[in-house]
Design a protein around this motif. Structure first.
Motif, short mmCIF file in Angstrom:
data_model
loop_
_atom_site.label_atom_id
_atom_site.label_comp_id
_atom_site.label_asym_id
_atom_site.label_seq_id
_atom_site.Cartn_x
_atom_site.Cartn_y
_atom_site.Cartn_z
N SER A 4 12.29 -75.17 -5.75
CA SER A 4 13.02 -76.19 -6.52
C SER A 4 12.37 -77.55 -6.30
O SER A 4 11.91 -77.85 -5.19
N GLN A 5 12.38 -78.34 -7.33
CA GLN A 5 11.84 -79.70 -7.23
C GLN A 5 12.90 -80.59 -6.60
O GLN A 5 14.06 -80.55 -7.00
N VAL A 6 12.51 -81.37 -5.60
CA VAL A 6 13.43 -82.36 -5.05
C VAL A 6 12.74 -83.73 -5.05
O VAL A 6 11.51 -83.82 -4.93
N LEU A 18 8.15 -79.67 -3.89
CA LEU A 18 8.72 -78.37 -4.23
C LEU A 18 9.14 -77.71 -2.93
O LEU A 18 8.36 -77.64 -1.98
N VAL A 19 10.37 -77.23 -2.88
CA VAL A 19 10.86 -76.61 -1.65
C VAL A 19 11.57 -75.30 -1.97
O VAL A 19 12.16 -75.14 -3.04
N LEU A 24 15.57 -75.97 5.37
CA LEU A 24 16.46 -76.99 5.94
C LEU A 24 15.80 -78.36 5.87
O LEU A 24 14.57 -78.48 5.93
N LEU A 25 16.65 -79.38 5.81
CA LEU A 25 16.12 -80.75 5.72
C LEU A 25 15.24 -81.07 6.91
O LEU A 25 14.18 -81.70 6.76
N VAL A 64 21.69 -79.22 6.83
CA VAL A 64 21.59 -79.59 5.42
C VAL A 64 20.35 -78.93 4.83
O VAL A 64 19.28 -78.95 5.45
N PHE A 65 20.48 -78.35 3.67
CA PHE A 65 19.29 -77.84 2.98
C PHE A 65 18.57 -79.02 2.32
O PHE A 65 19.22 -79.98 1.86
N ALA A 66 17.26 -78.92 2.24
CA ALA A 66 16.49 -79.99 1.59
C ALA A 66 16.98 -80.20 0.16
O ALA A 66 17.05 -81.34 -0.32
#
Ligand code: FES
Ligand code: FES
Length: 166
Positions: A4-6, A18-19, A24-25, A64-66
């Motif tokens: 996913s793009q963040v 992209l992650v 995780l963050l 927290v997930f990124a």
């Protein structure tokens, strides 16, 4: 696994990546952004060594997930000093008052203290102790960590600090 793009702002800089959704963050910060100041000290969300500031809150970045941080503003220990290298009052406080020994907890402790002082500019000793209760230190016994935060609060408030480090 599909990525996913963040995009987020980290220490004042816009970041896009992209992650994997499961990343995780803390791992995103350390492994993809090479911001290794935040540490992994446990796998039970207890130690607080991974603490960062996320949208005005202290967050354990191992919880927290990124992808959940998408669009957010993050500060890590790497963003505490000024652009010219001038230490933040909290960094100065930890140095002056001997608020660390091995230093493993220190980035998380400083980020937690940063938000604590944003929320309460003149905390009592008890309020400091309660405020950092989610951050564990194996070395110092906390006494000088409290003094380091008191040092920073005094400096930021422009008042003299009475007590010296023991
Ligand atoms: S690594 Fe221990 S609380 Fe996050
Ligand atoms: S200084 Fe070693 S864990 Fe805190």
């Amino acid at each position: 696994m599909a990525k996913s793009q963040v995009s987020m702002t980290v220490n004042g800089k816009a970041v896009e990546a992209l992650v994997e959704p499961r990343m995780l963050l803390i791992h995103f910060l350390r492994e993809q952004l090479s911001l290794t100041g935040a540490h992994v000290g446990c796998d039970t969300s207890h130690c607080g060594a991974c603490t960062v500031d996320l949208d005005g809150k202290s967050v354990k970045s191992c919880t927290v997930f990124a992808v959940q941080a998408n669009g957010s503003e993050i500060r890590t220990i790497e963003g505490m000093a000024g652009a010219d290298g001038t230490l933040h009052a909290l960094q100065e406080g930890f140095r002056e008052m001997h608020g660390l020994q091995c230093g493993f907890c220190t980035p998380g402790m400083i980020l937690r203290a940063y938000r604590l002082l944003q929320e309460n500019a003149s905390p009592s000793e008890e309020e400091i102790r309660i405020g950092i209760s989610g951050n564990l230190c194996r070395c110092t016994g906390y006494q000088n960590i409290v003094k380091a935060i008191q040092f920073a609060a005094a400096k930021l408030n422009g008042v003299p600090l009475q007590e010296a480090a023991e």
